[in-house]
Write an enzyme that holds these catalytic residues in place. Structure first.
Site, PDB file in Angstrom:
ATOM      1  N   ASN A  10       1.110  -1.469  -0.239  1.00  0.00           N
ATOM      2  CA  ASN A  10       0.075  -0.025   0.020  1.00  0.00           C
ATOM      3  C   ASN A  10       0.881   1.281   0.050  1.00  0.00           C
ATOM      4  O   ASN A  10       1.355   1.451   1.000  1.00  0.00           O
ATOM      5  CB  ASN A  10      -0.857  -0.030   1.309  1.00  0.00           C
ATOM      6  CG  ASN A  10      -1.558   1.266   1.330  1.00  0.00           C
ATOM      7  OD1 ASN A  10      -1.875   2.113   0.528  1.00  0.00           O
ATOM      8  ND2 ASN A  10      -2.218   1.423   2.677  1.00  0.00           N
ATOM      9  N   TRP A  11       1.234   1.988  -1.244  1.00  0.00           N
ATOM     10  CA  TRP A  11       1.912   2.971  -1.363  1.00  0.00           C
ATOM     11  C   TRP A  11       1.539   4.324  -0.748  1.00  0.00           C
ATOM     12  O   TRP A  11       2.335   5.328  -0.756  1.00  0.00           O
ATOM     13  CB  TRP A  11       2.404   3.132  -2.884  1.00  0.00           C
ATOM     14  CG  TRP A  11       3.037   1.742  -3.434  1.00  0.00           C
ATOM     15  CD1 TRP A  11       3.555   0.593  -2.807  1.00  0.00           C
ATOM     16  CD2 TRP A  11       3.563   1.734  -4.981  1.00  0.00           C
ATOM     17  NE1 TRP A  11       4.248  -0.296  -3.610  1.00  0.00           N
ATOM     18  CE2 TRP A  11       4.125   0.433  -4.852  1.00  0.00           C
ATOM     19  CE3 TRP A  11       3.337   2.464  -5.890  1.00  0.00           C
ATOM     20  CZ2 TRP A  11       4.613  -0.219  -6.013  1.00  0.00           C
ATOM     21  CZ3 TRP A  11       3.936   2.106  -7.208  1.00  0.00           C
ATOM     22  CH2 TRP A  11       4.519   0.924  -6.996  1.00  0.00           C
ATOM     23  N   LYS A  12       0.239   4.203  -0.282  1.00  0.00           N
ATOM     24  CA  LYS A  12      -0.400   5.623   0.263  1.00  0.00           C
ATOM     25  C   LYS A  12      -0.009   6.944  -0.700  1.00  0.00           C
ATOM     26  O   LYS A  12      -0.031   6.563  -2.020  1.00  0.00           O
ATOM     27  CB  LYS A  12       0.142   5.871   1.773  1.00  0.00           C
ATOM     28  CG  LYS A  12      -0.096   4.483   2.628  1.00  0.00           C
ATOM     29  CD  LYS A  12       0.148   4.512   3.804  1.00  0.00           C
ATOM     30  CE  LYS A  12      -0.083   3.267   4.737  1.00  0.00           C
ATOM     31  NZ  LYS A  12      -0.139   3.404   5.834  1.00  0.00           N
ATOM     32  N   HIS A  96      -9.678   1.491   4.769  1.00  0.00           N
ATOM     33  CA  HIS A  96      -8.261   1.705   5.425  1.00  0.00           C
ATOM     34  C   HIS A  96      -8.497   2.475   6.750  1.00  0.00           C
ATOM     35  O   HIS A  96      -9.245   3.449   6.600  1.00  0.00           O
ATOM     36  CB  HIS A  96      -7.332   2.202   4.508  1.00  0.00           C
ATOM     37  CG  HIS A  96      -5.801   2.258   5.222  1.00  0.00           C
ATOM     38  ND1 HIS A  96      -5.250   3.223   5.739  1.00  0.00           N
ATOM     39  CD2 HIS A  96      -4.933   1.231   4.853  1.00  0.00           C
ATOM     40  CE1 HIS A  96      -4.128   2.512   6.126  1.00  0.00           C
ATOM     41  NE2 HIS A  96      -3.896   1.450   5.747  1.00  0.00           N
ATOM     42  N   GLU A  98      -6.815   4.710   7.688  1.00  0.00           N
ATOM     43  CA  GLU A  98      -6.644   6.287   7.305  1.00  0.00           C
ATOM     44  C   GLU A  98      -7.771   6.995   6.560  1.00  0.00           C
ATOM     45  O   GLU A  98      -8.274   8.291   6.881  1.00  0.00           O
ATOM     46  CB  GLU A  98      -5.180   6.547   6.455  1.00  0.00           C
ATOM     47  CG  GLU A  98      -4.047   6.447   7.184  1.00  0.00           C
ATOM     48  CD  GLU A  98      -2.716   5.726   6.484  1.00  0.00           C
ATOM     49  OE1 GLU A  98      -3.040   5.664   5.319  1.00  0.00           O
ATOM     50  OE2 GLU A  98      -1.978   5.230   7.272  1.00  0.00           O
ATOM     51  N   GLU A 168      -5.728  -4.826  10.666  1.00  0.00           N
ATOM     52  CA  GLU A 168      -4.590  -3.753  10.852  1.00  0.00           C
ATOM     53  C   GLU A 168      -4.955  -3.184  12.043  1.00  0.00           C
ATOM     54  O   GLU A 168      -5.905  -2.079  12.061  1.00  0.00           O
ATOM     55  CB  GLU A 168      -4.821  -2.987   9.510  1.00  0.00           C
ATOM     56  CG  GLU A 168      -4.363  -3.723   8.299  1.00  0.00           C
ATOM     57  CD  GLU A 168      -3.754  -2.556   7.372  1.00  0.00           C
ATOM     58  OE1 GLU A 168      -2.672  -2.754   6.750  1.00  0.00           O
ATOM     59  OE2 GLU A 168      -4.117  -1.395   7.031  1.00  0.00           O
ATOM     60  N   SER A 214       3.057  -2.250  10.333  1.00  0.00           N
ATOM     61  CA  SER A 214       4.567  -2.316  10.481  1.00  0.00           C
ATOM     62  C   SER A 214       5.233  -3.465  10.220  1.00  0.00           C
ATOM     63  O   SER A 214       5.913  -4.220  10.891  1.00  0.00           O
ATOM     64  CB  SER A 214       4.939  -1.873  11.980  1.00  0.00           C
ATOM     65  OG  SER A 214       4.633  -0.185  12.144  1.00  0.00           O
ATOM     66  N   GLY A 235       2.597  -1.133   4.204  1.00  0.00           N
ATOM     67  CA  GLY A 235       2.841   0.334   4.026  1.00  0.00           C
ATOM     68  C   GLY A 235       4.319   0.605   3.878  1.00  0.00           C
ATOM     69  O   GLY A 235       4.860   0.230   2.586  1.00  0.00           O
ATOM     70  N   GLY A 236       4.925   1.333   4.691  1.00  0.00           N
ATOM     71  CA  GLY A 236       6.198   1.579   4.505  1.00  0.00           C
ATOM     72  C   GLY A 236       7.289   0.833   3.898  1.00  0.00           C
ATOM     73  O   GLY A 236       8.006   1.201   3.115  1.00  0.00           O
TER      74      GLY A 236
END
Ligand code: PGA
Length: 257
Positions: A10-12, A96, A98, A168, A214, A235-236
């Site tokens: 998930n590159w956001k 999600h 966010e 998540e 994470s 994500g990151g």
């Protein structure tokens, strides 16, 4: 039927066009090298087309990060399911944390999006998970139950069986804090009992449930070694080919594929 592990980036709201293409090429190579794992990425909407082109001819799949539930109309700034489909998406992330907590999306809106995703020929990756204060207050099960029940509301079993759930815990997203493998497994197993109640035991065993929050190369193996963890939403660590490739390799090892 065994559940095929699914590891998705998930590159956001990260990457530029050239970065997105390079990352897609590296991810597509990892996908081709690891056929036992389904590998995908959800880039920013403006780069989906470039990422789909970079992944062409490889098993890498692509998804959107969000969509609106109407197929078209005067909804400035929104993107519709049929548009994502048209660009070459297979999946779309919905609900999600966010979207829920930064943009205030409620359960009923997310449920409409889930149905609209199927109507557009997309498979939803439905995110569920509790806030830190909810976990501390012993409300994890209640929150996850609400997210799952609302997200699956009105779905017939043929569609329900295709939904990918991403558990998540919000306190683990982008914080470096991960749920322990046992904590994650407990919630994943709980989600299967919910699905068995809503549908049946067969469907509960068929649905893939990713863990997210994470996920890194050094915790990926222990998480995905858990019986009810079928992959990861990352994500990151999906923004670098090295770390995402290592997570995919660890997942393949953990699942013996
Ligand atoms: P993270 O994000 O891996 O950076 O914690 C996961 C997600 O938000 O899907």
């Amino acid at each position: 039927m065994p559940r095929k592990p699914f590891i998705c980036g998930n590159w956001k709201m990260y990457t530029h066009r050239a970065e997105a293409v390079a990352l897609a090429e590296g991810t597509a190579k990892a996908a081709a090298d690891t056929p036992g794992v389904e590998v995908g990425a959800c880039p920013p909407a403006c780069y989906i087309e470039a990422v789909v082109a970079a992944a062409a001819g490889t098993p890498m799949v692509v998804g959107g990060q969000n969509m609106y539930f109407e197929p078209k109309g005067a909804f400035t700034g929104e993107i519709a399911g049929p548009m994502l489909k048209d660009l070459g998406c297979t999946y779309v992330i919905l609900g999600h944390s966010e979207r829920r907590h930064v943009f205030g999306e409620p359960d009923d809106l997310i449920a409409r999006k889930v149905k609209a995703a199927f109507a557009a020929g997309l498979v939803p990756i439905l995110c569920v998970g509790e806030l830190l204060e909810e976990r501390k207050a012993g409300k994890t099960d209640a929150v996850v139950r609400r997210h799952v029940t609302a997200g699956f509301d009105g779905l017939a079993s043929d569609q329900a069986a295709q939904v990918v759930i991403a558990y998540e815990p919000v306190w683990a997203i982008g914080t470096g804090e991960t749920a322990t493998p046992d904590q994650a497994q407990e919630v994943h197993a709980f989600i299967r009992t919910l699905l068995a109640d809503l549908y049946d035991a067969r469907l509960a065993q068929a649905v893939r449930i990713q863990y997210g929050g994470s996920v890194k190369p050094d915790n990926a193996h222990a998480l995905m070694a858990q019986a009810d963890i079928d992959g990861a939403l990352v994500g990151g660590a999906s923004l670098k080919v090295d770390s995402f490739g290592a997570i995919i390799a660890e997942g393949a090892k953990a699942k013996g594929v």
